[in-house]
Design a protein around this motif. Structure first.
Motif, PDB file in Angstrom:
ATOM      1  N   TYR A 296      15.383  44.929   7.646  1.00  0.00           N
ATOM      2  CA  TYR A 296      15.423  45.904   6.538  1.00  0.00           C
ATOM      3  C   TYR A 296      16.870  46.209   6.210  1.00  0.00           C
TER       4      TYR A 296
ATOM      5  N   THR B 166      18.838  47.768   4.238  1.00  0.00           N
ATOM      6  CA  THR B 166      18.914  48.823   3.222  1.00  0.00           C
ATOM      7  C   THR B 166      19.599  50.048   3.808  1.00  0.00           C
ATOM      8  N   SER B 167      20.386  50.712   2.969  1.00  0.00           N
ATOM      9  CA  SER B 167      21.031  51.937   3.446  1.00  0.00           C
ATOM     10  C   SER B 167      20.126  53.138   3.194  1.00  0.00           C
TER      11      SER B 167
ATOM     12  N   TYR C 257      16.234  54.776   1.097  1.00  0.00           N
ATOM     13  CA  TYR C 257      14.825  54.518   0.816  1.00  0.00           C
ATOM     14  C   TYR C 257      14.414  55.361  -0.392  1.00  0.00           C
TER      15      TYR C 257
ATOM     16  N   SER D 171      19.451  55.086   6.444  1.00  0.00           N
ATOM     17  CA  SER D 171      19.401  54.166   7.587  1.00  0.00           C
ATOM     18  C   SER D 171      20.239  54.576   8.798  1.00  0.00           C
TER      19      SER D 171
ATOM     20  N   ASN E  70      15.733  53.260  10.674  1.00  0.00           N
ATOM     21  CA  ASN E  70      15.609  51.963  10.004  1.00  0.00           C
ATOM     22  C   ASN E  70      14.495  51.199  10.712  1.00  0.00           C
TER      23      ASN E  70
END
Ligand SMILES: Cc1ncc(COP(=O)(O)O)c(C=O)c1O
Length: 411
Positions: free
Chosen positions: A36, A38-39, A41, A55, A59
């Motif tokens: 994942y 990604t920083s 959501y 994150s 995470n």
């Protein structure tokens, strides 16, 4: 029906190593946990989200790895960090200025450097003791002691601490026992079962096992301690990145297989070295001549692939390091490939020479991390590297027999 991993069915270590902490990915059912990357959501509404906000806090890839290591250590909460040192630094944030810590005298050089060069100046005080002898640990405890920190087996002198005895001493004083389990891995030693409060790893080593990332992980059972560590994890932010967590999660799936071969190679190579330079100069907990072999048998289920050898002089150590062809001259340990190093000039260079000398860590000491290659090839490599070894002069005899003896209480 969604297939979920049934913890009750997974009694074996290998089954847990492969499955624990992982769920099929909900979109396509991918069997492997996605990375994942990604920083943040997307949130469904103000205060409404899927349990993930940012994150640094959580995470999904990191969580899968944390659950996996927690299961392997028989713990309940795992916290993955950006390095073993980042992990230990965050553990130390549990303490406050004025607190006192009892630490094993032989720990990884970076651990000593963190305590001596940074944390000491922030108001923590440390006593370094030979933790092979539980009495010395007990003697070092003060009313301000909040933790006992040990590495067992220790890097690089392969000294053991009786974990159950150390836990008992810590708990009598309301202190925590923190165990660095990097050398043994949870496959061979489970400190929480022996009474430790926090177990941690440089996951850079055996847990990942492929020398392609740097990371750390701490595991606890106690919910309050977990809450405090969770707060520090997010607030201080030395968290593992998702790709490193994914690599390490991929690594733990074969931990049991790798550790068995590390152990086979460790035992065979230690025997060969004992014949070559004398058992008193080989530091391997699986040799019956190791002063703490009985304790190793009691608190561990195998001995692993770490061996140190007292070669007598720096020149003789250099000869071996410079002639190996399969073993690689490098820092670190625990990977599939065999590595060899000189701790005094490499991993423990940050420990002052007089402190190294006092604990018996000489310039002639070499450390082998036996990988998982075929045993005869590793033996053949050492055989050719030992050819033409300079002689030891009578007055420079190997040092272990002089320093590496302990009282019966420590065995
Ligand atoms: C026993 C032990 N603990 C902790 C560390 C620190 O881990 P890292 O290098 O992942 O920060 C090391 C590194 O060599 C180690 O050998």
């Amino acid at each position: 029906m969604t297939r979920v991993f049934d913890e009750d069915l997974a009694t074996g270590f290998g089954t847990r190593a492969i499955h624990a902490g992982q769920r099929p990915e909900p979109l396509a059912g991918a069997i492997m946990t996605p990375v994942y990357l990604t920083s943040t959501y997307v949130q469904e509404g103000l205060g409404r989200n899927k349990g993930y906000e940012y994150s640094r806090g959580t995470n999904p890839t990191r969580e899968a790895f944390e659950r996996n290591v927690a299961a392997l250590e028989n713990g309940t909460h795992g916290f993955a960090f950006s390095s073993g040192m980042g992990c230990l630094d965050s553990i130390m944030k549990l303490f406050r200025a004025g607190d006192h810590i009892v630490c094993g005298e032989n720990v990884y050089g970076g651990t000593f450097r963190l305590f001596d060069k940074i944390l000491q100046h922030m108001g923590l005080s440390f006593s370094y003791v030979d933790t092979r002898d539980p009495q010395r640990i007990a003697d070092a405890m003060t009313p301000a002691t909040r933790a006992i920190i040990v590495e067992t087996p220790s890097n690089p002198l392969m000294r053991l601490t009786d974990i159950a005895a150390a836990a008992e001493i810590a708990h009598r004083r309301d202190a925590l026992l923190v165990v660095d389990n990097t050398f043994a891995s949870p496959y061979f030693q489970q400190p929480l079962d022996l009474g430790a409060d926090i177990v941690f790893h440089s996951t850079t080593k055996y847990l990942n096992g492929h020398s392609d990332m740097v990371g750390g992980c701490a595991v606890v059972r106690d919910d309050d301690l977990a809450e405090r560590l969770k707060f520090i994890h997010n607030a201080a932010g030395a968290v593992a990145g998702p790709f490193d967590a994914w690599l390490a999660l991929r690594g733990t799936k074969t931990l049991h297989l790798r550790m068995r071969q590390h152990d086979i190679n460790g035992r065979e190579i230690a025997k060969w070295l004992a014949n070559r330079v004398g058992p008193e100069n080989v530091y391997y907990i699986g040799l019956p001549t190791h002063p703490q072999h009985e304790l190793a048998k009691r608190q561990m289920s195998g001995f692993g692939g770490m061996i140190s050898v007292e070669m007598g002089t720096r020149e003789r150590a250099a000869h071996v390091l410079e002639h190996v062809r399969i073993f690689a001259l490098a820092e670190s340990l625990g990977g599939v490939e065999s590595l060899i190093s000189q701790p005094a000039g490499m991993t423990h260079a940050s420990v002052p020479p007089e402190r190294r000398a006092a604990m018996g860590l000489s310039d002639g000491l070499i450390r082998l991390s036996c990988g998982v290659e075929d045993t005869p090839d590793l033996l053949g490599d050492l055989d050719q590297a030992f050819e033409g070894l300079p002689q030891v002069k009578a007055d420079r005899a190997p040092a272990r027999s002089r320093r590496d003896t302990i009282s019966a209480a420590g065995a």
